[in-house]
Design a protein around this motif. Structure first.
Motif, PDB file in Angstrom:
ATOM      1  N   LYS A  74       3.673   1.402  -1.463  1.00 41.31           N
ATOM      2  CA  LYS A  74       4.470   1.304  -2.694  1.00 41.31           C
ATOM      3  C   LYS A  74       5.967   1.173  -2.409  1.00 41.31           C
ATOM      4  CE  LYS A  74       1.050   3.842  -5.443  1.00 41.31           C
ATOM      5  NZ  LYS A  74       0.339   2.596  -5.775  1.00 41.31           N
ATOM      6  N   TRP A  75       6.274   0.541  -1.275  1.00 41.06           N
ATOM      7  CA  TRP A  75       7.673   0.217  -0.991  1.00 41.06           C
ATOM      8  C   TRP A  75       8.101  -1.002  -1.800  1.00 41.06           C
ATOM      9  CZ3 TRP A  75       6.756   0.314   5.024  1.00 41.06           C
ATOM     10  CH2 TRP A  75       6.538   1.645   5.413  1.00 41.06           C
ATOM     11  N   ARG A  83       0.826  -1.220   0.000  1.00 42.04           N
ATOM     12  CA  ARG A  83       0.000   0.000   0.000  1.00 42.04           C
ATOM     13  C   ARG A  83       0.859   1.269   0.000  1.00 42.04           C
ATOM     14  NH1 ARG A  83      -2.478   0.315   4.603  1.00 42.04           N
ATOM     15  NH2 ARG A  83      -2.186  -1.717   5.547  1.00 42.04           N
ATOM     16  N   ARG A 123       6.668  -3.533  -5.317  1.00 43.99           N
ATOM     17  CA  ARG A 123       5.708  -3.686  -6.415  1.00 43.99           C
ATOM     18  C   ARG A 123       4.949  -5.005  -6.237  1.00 43.99           C
ATOM     19  NH1 ARG A 123      10.481  -1.969  -9.395  1.00 43.99           N
ATOM     20  NH2 ARG A 123      10.260   0.236  -9.960  1.00 43.99           N
ATOM     21  N   ASP A 124       3.915  -5.177  -7.061  1.00 42.70           N
ATOM     22  CA  ASP A 124       3.146  -6.421  -7.009  1.00 42.70           C
ATOM     23  C   ASP A 124       4.023  -7.652  -7.247  1.00 42.70           C
ATOM     24  OD1 ASP A 124       0.950  -4.916  -6.549  1.00 42.70           O
ATOM     25  OD2 ASP A 124       0.009  -5.221  -8.507  1.00 42.70           O
ATOM     26  N   THR A 148      11.426  -1.131  -4.003  1.00 38.27           N
ATOM     27  CA  THR A 148      11.592   0.065  -4.840  1.00 38.27           C
ATOM     28  C   THR A 148      12.680   1.010  -4.339  1.00 38.27           C
ATOM     29  OG1 THR A 148       9.831   1.172  -3.597  1.00 38.27           O
ATOM     30  CG2 THR A 148       9.184   0.016  -5.599  1.00 38.27           C
TER      31      THR A 148
END
Length: 600
Positions: free
Chosen positions: A447-448, A445, A450-451, A456
């Protein structure tokens, strides 16, 4: 062979060992609870020891690489499983390298059946008239109790002869399942018949001492499985058990010691004696059952991947070396198939899944994820090799649910720091299963990551606390575990052509579920994305089922019959397995909602 003296400063112990042995082997033989989570294969890095004086063999290439990877100085810290003894030595074993008391779930779903234990007592008076009117004294007893076909062993006949030297005589008779006389005592003080229900887990063991005459729980105790020194998961235990007959017997003895230690804890209260324990019911996974009974395990380690038994009659406790009544019995809950064992059959009994109408999914999210679906009375089962990642094994900051383990993680706002809760409110030392679920959900959630699991930030690490967090390799291992569970659920649902919206209930068994955040579990795909109100935590269902089997012995026959009707899906033989597994590696909810609002 020269011998060396090993002093363990912080434990106040001194050991003698042959030079050339690994330090790990010496510590293991001395029953020092070191974290040999990989079974002393040199791949987990948890058995670190600090050198105070003296030295060990120079680190080989493998250990040197591992120590460098962990950022450790080999002149100060070594891995016990790889380092060999060459001289007298003084060491310290850090707290982090020792097994700690684990938070153990000792409560499960409450369910009741009529009270019909295997053992019961009768009190009779045998006088001269009753004896002379029967062809034999044992016939007189059978007639008095009103069970004409009772079986008397030679031992009980000896007891009988001694007990009736004089008449009239008051006798206390103990009967097993209305068919066998176990003991005959005269002028004895009545004492309650006791039984013990046991959940024999790979890591932990829980026992419940119960009065068989009224079903009252007298004590509950728990502890660690003493087989842990052979490895933390069933794969490591199987490797050990199949390596030699001596190792298999060592594992059996460790299982026996585990249960006897539990029995000691349960009978500490004044007035309670192990001599009064008449029966022990064990619910364990297939591997634990085989190791406890000393049975060959190679059929589980390789093809045909099948147990040597599904169901057994009651065994004499003396055969297993359990310290209970000389006439005591042991019953092992039946295995279902392959790696779906008695812990699951007992759990299904406890939540009465066999008797339910509708559609229900049963999940036990352990190292070997077991998945069972009841589709209007037709039961299907499968198991999936999820691995021990969600138990913290093999992860850089992973640990079992012991003091200092982070079990809950929250974040209030974007950019704010992570809030954590630890077991025992201690200083964070690592993260256990439920903490990893929270962290993965938050990381997605925020965005640390990716799916696809890729971190990141430049550091390639998500830090929760100093030196506690998730690295890229950790996430990959967690993805593999998640994909295994998802694949099993997807293929079994597909086999039965079921829509997720048709599920009435998801029963979540095991300690993993007690602190699990359902929404976070659904975010990362650990649980199917359905109405959270349909998810029911049933706790230690294995122990609850063992209790039912202890207090109602006719259920054993019923359970065995139910188990034989369960159909098994072998995931490895499904054509869609590989494709489904690869697609399940993404950290995302499943199934997705279709345009019409249905789950697909």
């Amino acid at each position: 062979m020269k011998r060396a003296q090993i002093k363990i400063i912080n434990l106040g112990l001194t050991l003698l060992a042959e030079q050339g042995q690994t330090l790990g082997k010496v510590l293991s033989q001395a029953d020092i609870p070191v974290r040999f989570e990989c079974g002393q294969k040199g791949v987990c890095g948890k058995c670190q020891v600090k050198i105070i004086s003296g030295s060990l063999s120079p680190p080989d290439r493998h250990e040197k690489y591992f120590l460098e990877f962990l950022g450790l100085d080999p002149s100060v810290t070594r891995l016990a499983c790889l380092a060999r003894i060459t001289q007298d030595l003084e060491i310290e074993i850090p707290e982090e390298s020792l097994l700690q008391p684990v938070k153990i779930l000792d409560k499960g779903i409450t369910t009741t059946f009529p009270l019909r234990p295997s053992f019961r007592q009768c009190f009779i008076t045998l006088d001269k008239e009753k004896v002379t009117s029967s062809p034999a004294i044992n016939e007189a007893i059978a007639r008095e109790i009103n069970f004409p076909n009772l079986v008397f062993s030679l031992e009980t006949l000896n007891q009988l002869g001694e007990a009736v030297r004089e008449t009239p005589q008051k006798l206390q008779v103990t009967i097993f399942q209305n068919k066998e006389i176990c003991s005959i005592e005269s002028d004895s003080t009545p004492s309650p018949l006791l039984g013990v229900a046991i959940d024999l887990g790979t890591t932990t063991v829980v026992g419940e001492l119960i009065n068989l005459e009224n079903g009252e729980t007298l004590a509950v105790a728990s502890g660690l499985n003493q087989q842990l020194r052979f490895g933390s998961d069933v794969v490591a235990r199987l490797y050990e058990a199949t390596s030699s007959e001596a190792r298999k017997k060592s594992l059996q003895r460790a299982a026996g010691r585990t249960i006897n230690s539990l029995l000691n804890k349960l009978t500490k209260r004044p007035g309670i004696s192990r001599e009064n324990i008449m029966e022990v019911v064990v619910a364990g996974n297939t591997v634990m059952n085989h190791l406890l009974l000393g049975l060959p395990a190679h059929t589980l380690a390789r093809l045909p991947f099948a147990p040597v038994f599904q169901a057994l009659p009651e065994l004499n406790s003396s055969e297993l070396g359990l310290n209970i009544s000389p006439w005591g019995k042991v019953y092992v809950a039946p295995n279902i198939q392959s790696f779906i064992g008695g812990d699951i059959s007992a759990g299904l009994l406890a939540c009465r899944l066999f008797e339910k109408s509708g559609r229900h999914l049963y999940l036990d999210l352990g190292t070997n994820g077991e998945i069972i679906i009841n589709d209007h009375g037709e039961l299907w089962a499968t198991s999936t090799a999820a691995g021990p990642a969600f138990e913290g094994v093999g992860l850089s900051s992973g640990m079992m649910a012991t003091t200092g383990a982070i079990y809950q993680i929250k974040i209030k706002d974007v950019g704010s720091s992570l809030e954590v809760k630890t077991i025992g409110r201690g200083k964070p030392r690592g993260i256990c299963g439920t903490g990893f679920v929270d962290l993965l959900s938050i990381a997605l959630r925020q965005k640390w990551i990716r799916d696809n699991g890729r971190i990141t930030n430049r550091q390639n690490k998500i830090e929760v606390r100093p030196q506690v967090g998730l690295g890229q390799e950790d996430i990959r291992k967690l993805q593999m575990a998640l994909a295994a569970i998802k694949t099993g659920v997807k293929l079994l649902m597909s086999k039965l052509k079921l829509d997720y919206s048709e599920l009435d209930t998801i029963y979540l068994a095991g300690a993993f579920g007690t602190e699990l955040n359902i929404h976070h579990a659904m975010d990362i795909g650990l649980l199917p994305q359905i109405d959270p109100a349909k998810v029911v935590f049933i706790g230690n269902a294995s122990l609850a089922g063992a209790r039912c089997l202890l207090l109602n012995y006719p259920l054993r026959k019923k359970l065995t019959a139910w188990v034989k009707k369960i159909k098994f899906l072998s995931l490895a033989q499904e054509k869609e397995f590989q494709d489904t597994f690869l697609k399940s590696l993404n950290l995302e909810p499943f199934p997705q909602k279709g345009k019409k609002g249905k789950y697909i």
